[in-house]
Scaffold this motif. Structure first.
Motif, PDB file in Angstrom:
ATOM      1  N   THR A 123       0.864  -1.181   0.000  1.00 22.82           N
ATOM      2  CA  THR A 123       0.000   0.000   0.000  1.00 22.82           C
ATOM      3  C   THR A 123       0.899   1.229   0.000  1.00 22.82           C
ATOM      4  O   THR A 123       1.959   1.241   0.627  1.00 22.82           O
ATOM      5  CB  THR A 123      -0.940   0.031   1.215  1.00 22.82           C
ATOM      6  N   VAL A 124       0.476   2.266  -0.695  1.00 24.87           N
ATOM      7  CA  VAL A 124       1.321   3.443  -0.886  1.00 24.87           C
ATOM      8  C   VAL A 124       0.748   4.671  -0.199  1.00 24.87           C
ATOM      9  O   VAL A 124       1.478   5.449   0.421  1.00 24.87           O
ATOM     10  CB  VAL A 124       1.523   3.722  -2.393  1.00 24.87           C
ATOM     11  N   ARG A 125      -0.571   4.858  -0.257  1.00 25.99           N
ATOM     12  CA  ARG A 125      -1.191   6.057   0.318  1.00 25.99           C
ATOM     13  C   ARG A 125      -1.414   5.843   1.813  1.00 25.99           C
ATOM     14  O   ARG A 125      -2.445   5.324   2.252  1.00 25.99           O
ATOM     15  CB  ARG A 125      -2.527   6.335  -0.378  1.00 25.99           C
ATOM     16  N   ASN A 126      -0.430   6.247   2.590  1.00 31.90           N
ATOM     17  CA  ASN A 126      -0.502   6.060   4.040  1.00 31.90           C
ATOM     18  C   ASN A 126       0.101   7.262   4.763  1.00 31.90           C
ATOM     19  O   ASN A 126       0.905   8.016   4.198  1.00 31.90           O
ATOM     20  CB  ASN A 126       0.271   4.800   4.460  1.00 31.90           C
ATOM     21  N   LYS A 127      -0.292   7.412   6.017  1.00 33.73           N
ATOM     22  CA  LYS A 127       0.298   8.404   6.901  1.00 33.73           C
ATOM     23  C   LYS A 127       0.657   7.709   8.204  1.00 33.73           C
ATOM     24  O   LYS A 127      -0.197   7.052   8.816  1.00 33.73           O
ATOM     25  CB  LYS A 127      -0.681   9.561   7.144  1.00 33.73           C
ATOM     26  N   VAL A 128       1.917   7.856   8.634  1.00 34.23           N
ATOM     27  CA  VAL A 128       2.425   7.125   9.787  1.00 34.23           C
ATOM     28  C   VAL A 128       2.858   8.096  10.869  1.00 34.23           C
ATOM     29  O   VAL A 128       3.549   9.086  10.598  1.00 34.23           O
ATOM     30  CB  VAL A 128       3.622   6.230   9.394  1.00 34.23           C
ATOM     31  N   LYS A 129       2.467   7.818  12.095  1.00 34.03           N
ATOM     32  CA  LYS A 129       2.937   8.569  13.252  1.00 34.03           C
ATOM     33  C   LYS A 129       3.609   7.598  14.205  1.00 34.03           C
ATOM     34  O   LYS A 129       3.009   6.595  14.605  1.00 34.03           O
ATOM     35  CB  LYS A 129       1.782   9.285  13.959  1.00 34.03           C
ATOM     36  N   ILE A 130       4.855   7.876  14.556  1.00 42.63           N
ATOM     37  CA  ILE A 130       5.603   7.014  15.473  1.00 42.63           C
ATOM     38  C   ILE A 130       5.277   7.411  16.905  1.00 42.63           C
ATOM     39  O   ILE A 130       5.369   8.583  17.274  1.00 42.63           O
ATOM     40  CB  ILE A 130       7.113   7.122  15.211  1.00 42.63           C
ATOM     41  N   LEU A 131       4.887   6.423  17.703  1.00 46.35           N
ATOM     42  CA  LEU A 131       4.556   6.631  19.119  1.00 46.35           C
ATOM     43  C   LEU A 131       5.656   5.971  19.933  1.00 46.35           C
ATOM     44  O   LEU A 131       5.788   4.745  19.941  1.00 46.35           O
ATOM     45  CB  LEU A 131       3.186   6.029  19.433  1.00 46.35           C
ATOM     46  N   ASN A 132       6.445   6.803  20.612  1.00 47.16           N
ATOM     47  CA  ASN A 132       7.715   6.339  21.148  1.00 47.16           C
ATOM     48  C   ASN A 132       7.666   5.846  22.585  1.00 47.16           C
ATOM     49  O   ASN A 132       8.696   5.507  23.151  1.00 47.16           O
ATOM     50  CB  ASN A 132       8.763   7.452  21.029  1.00 47.16           C
ATOM     51  N   ASP A 133       6.473   5.804  23.190  1.00 50.26           N
ATOM     52  CA  ASP A 133       6.344   5.225  24.526  1.00 50.26           C
ATOM     53  C   ASP A 133       4.868   4.934  24.785  1.00 50.26           C
ATOM     54  O   ASP A 133       3.989   5.288  23.988  1.00 50.26           O
ATOM     55  CB  ASP A 133       6.930   6.139  25.608  1.00 50.26           C
ATOM     56  N   GLY A 134       4.602   4.279  25.921  1.00 51.24           N
ATOM     57  CA  GLY A 134       3.237   3.882  26.232  1.00 51.24           C
ATOM     58  C   GLY A 134       2.309   5.059  26.421  1.00 51.24           C
ATOM     59  O   GLY A 134       1.141   5.012  26.015  1.00 51.24           O
ATOM     60  N   THR A 263       8.003   1.070  21.157  1.00 46.24           N
ATOM     61  CA  THR A 263       7.669   1.766  19.919  1.00 46.24           C
ATOM     62  C   THR A 263       6.377   1.203  19.336  1.00 46.24           C
ATOM     63  O   THR A 263       6.207  -0.019  19.252  1.00 46.24           O
ATOM     64  CB  THR A 263       8.795   1.629  18.874  1.00 46.24           C
ATOM     65  N   HIS A 264       5.484   2.102  18.943  1.00 43.05           N
ATOM     66  CA  HIS A 264       4.209   1.738  18.355  1.00 43.05           C
ATOM     67  C   HIS A 264       3.952   2.664  17.161  1.00 43.05           C
ATOM     68  O   HIS A 264       4.617   3.692  17.002  1.00 43.05           O
ATOM     69  CB  HIS A 264       3.098   1.893  19.398  1.00 43.05           C
ATOM     70  N   LEU A 265       2.994   2.321  16.340  1.00 44.49           N
ATOM     71  CA  LEU A 265       2.648   3.128  15.169  1.00 44.49           C
ATOM     72  C   LEU A 265       1.165   3.453  15.153  1.00 44.49           C
ATOM     73  O   LEU A 265       0.332   2.608  15.502  1.00 44.49           O
ATOM     74  CB  LEU A 265       2.990   2.388  13.870  1.00 44.49           C
TER      75      LEU A 265
END
Length: 487
Positions: A123-134, A263-265
């Motif tokens: 899949t190409v059309r995506n938006k990702v946000k990295i969540l770096n802790d709980g 790490t979560h997304l």
């Protein structure tokens, strides 16, 4: 007296005959499993030395369910919705705008591999946000669920009935009253503290709850070894979450080791359809074949941001160890750098050799491991690989600012993975796992920044310091290493 001696002799002969029959039968079963020779020999040694205990342990931990298949995923592969997604993928693959995206060109072999071994759609059309802790993960998760209008699907290895778990279930119960469909899959071993009465209470709230492969007598069942280690949430089919963070207080407040680093997304876009499809497959299995193929669960995304990715899953239900194979292929094609963060490092020989070859070839290979671990035997077994990695030029670091539970792989600035799979044999072969494989330089750059920040909170292991560690530690490592194929 003579008759008594004859009788005792006969008894010994029968016992010895039974011993050899049991050993021979066990060896035949193990060989028939066609497993890795090192693992096969390890189990044969255990059963030969401890026949009764060894056979019980083999039945619980050792069966090769990739061959036997606990359930066959292919029986739902032809769902109309999956077929539609496949047709969309085929159209996208011939789109000239996609063919010439540089990260896709650079990783076309890995993309093809995952399409063949896992049917993991690109899949190409995506938006990702990295969540770096709980804390960041649960803030985003609660906000997304607050906005849910149609459905919330959750799948967790650990779902505790503690403060964090109760906050989440109270929110889910409120959404049910608003007319939102809520479904929850929890693993029976990972969520051992989830008492049956608590699950009944959740059902009474209107939450559809299913336990993944219930274990009544864990010491008598092979189900203990093949667990659902996935962490997936899908809200309205539009927002997805995946990574390493379960539902429990320690992921927010830390443990006796200090803060919990993970790490979560948060994902929006077409990749959410693939998280939904994995949840749908697992729900079909645990719910008694309830099919969730309504169009409403797969709404068309309006995201136009380009962030190419594949959602890869693996487990005993598939023919191939797809996540491990993707990692192996990516490591082999690395030219500049390989960055790994994992709480448990028990690689198979293929991954270990690939990492050492890469380092010896001049690739910058760095691995972050926890300074302290929540599993003693895995801790010592992981450390047993450090000497040979240092010899090959791999840089090893012990994370000291709490407990690092992140499962990250970053290669050459255009390949990265965040998911539930550790860099160990159990994740590669035994458990049900999910990983977001991303081909986005911006995401890789951000993850690299976090990785280098973690190195700043770590101590580098030097060949000199390793050579001077206590002799007793070397003994612990060697003994734990013997068990590593079985862990």
């Amino acid at each position: 007296m003579f008759a008594s001696m004859i009788s005792m002799s006969d008894i010994r002969s029968v016992i010895m005959a039974l011993y050899f029959v049991i050993i021979a039968a066990a060896v035949i079963v193990i060989v028939h499993d066609l497993r890795d020779p090192v693992k096969a020999l390890s189990w044969i040694l255990v059963i030969t030395l401890l026949p009764v205990v060894g056979i019980v342990f083999y039945m619980v931990f050792g069966r090769n369910y990739r061959k036997e298949k606990i359930f066959n995923r292919k029986e739902i592969d032809d769902f109309e919705q999956i077929g539609r997604l496949c047709r969309v993928q085929l159209r996208e693959l011939v789109d000239p705008d996609i063919q010439h995206i540089e990260p896709i060109e650079a990783n076309k072999d890995i993309i093809t591999l995952l399409l063949n071994n896992n049917r993991a759609l690109l899949t190409v059309r995506n938006k990702v946000k990295i969540l770096n802790d709980g804390k960041a993960k649960f803030e985003e998760l609660f906000e997304a669920i607050e906005g849910a209008v149609s459905s919330v699907h959750l799948e967790y290895y650990i779902f505790e009935n503690d403060e964090t778990g109760r906050r989440l279930t109270d929110l889910l119960a409120r959404k049910v009253k608003e007319g939102v469909e809520v479904r929850l899959i929890y693993d029976d071993v990972g969520s051992w503290n989830m008492k049956r009465r608590h699950a009944r209470r959740l059902r009474a709230m209107g939450i559809r709850v299913c336990c993944f492969m219930p274990v009544v007598f864990p010491w008598l069942t092979s189900k203990l070894n093949n667990r659902n280690h996935r962490k997936i949430v899908v809200v309205d089919g539009k927002i997805g979450f995946t990574g390493g963070i379960n539902v429990a207080d320690r992921y927010v407040h830390g443990t006796k080791f200090g803060p919990w680093r993970d790490t979560h997304l948060r994902i929006e876009g077409d990749a959410v359809n693939m998280l939904q499809a994995i949840f749908m497959t697992d729900w079909y299995f645990v719910s008694g074949k309830e099919l969730l193929n309504d169009e409403k669960y797969f709404p068309k995304s309006r995201i136009r941001t380009r962030s190419p990715m594949q959602i890869a899953s693996s487990g005993p239900d598939s023919d191939w160890a797809s996540i491990m194979q993707a990692f192996f292929a990516a490591i082999n094609k690395a030219r500049k750098s390989i960055y790994i963060s994992t709480p448990y490092f028990l690689p198979n020989q293929a991954i270990l050799t690939a990492l050492k070859v890469a380092a010896l070839s001049g690739v910058d290979v760095r691995i972050i491991l926890p300074f302290r671990s929540d599993s003693k035997i895995v801790y010592w077994a992981s450390r047993s690989y450090i000497g040979e990695m240092l010899d090959a030029g791999i840089k090893v670091y012990f994370f000291c600012k709490g407990f690092n539970h992140s499962k990250i792989l970053i290669i050459d600035d255009n390949f990265c993975s965040v998911g539930s799979a550790n860099m160990d044999i159990r994740s590669f072969e035994d458990n049900f796992e999910v990983s977001a494989i991303m081909y986005d330089p911006k995401v890789a750059e951000e993850l690299t920044g976090y990785f280098l920040g973690d190195i700043g909170n770590s101590v580098a292991v030097t060949p000199e310091s390793w050579e001077n560690r206590p002799n007793l530690h070397a003994v612990y490592e060697s003994l734990a290493r013997l068990a590593s194929p079985l862990l």
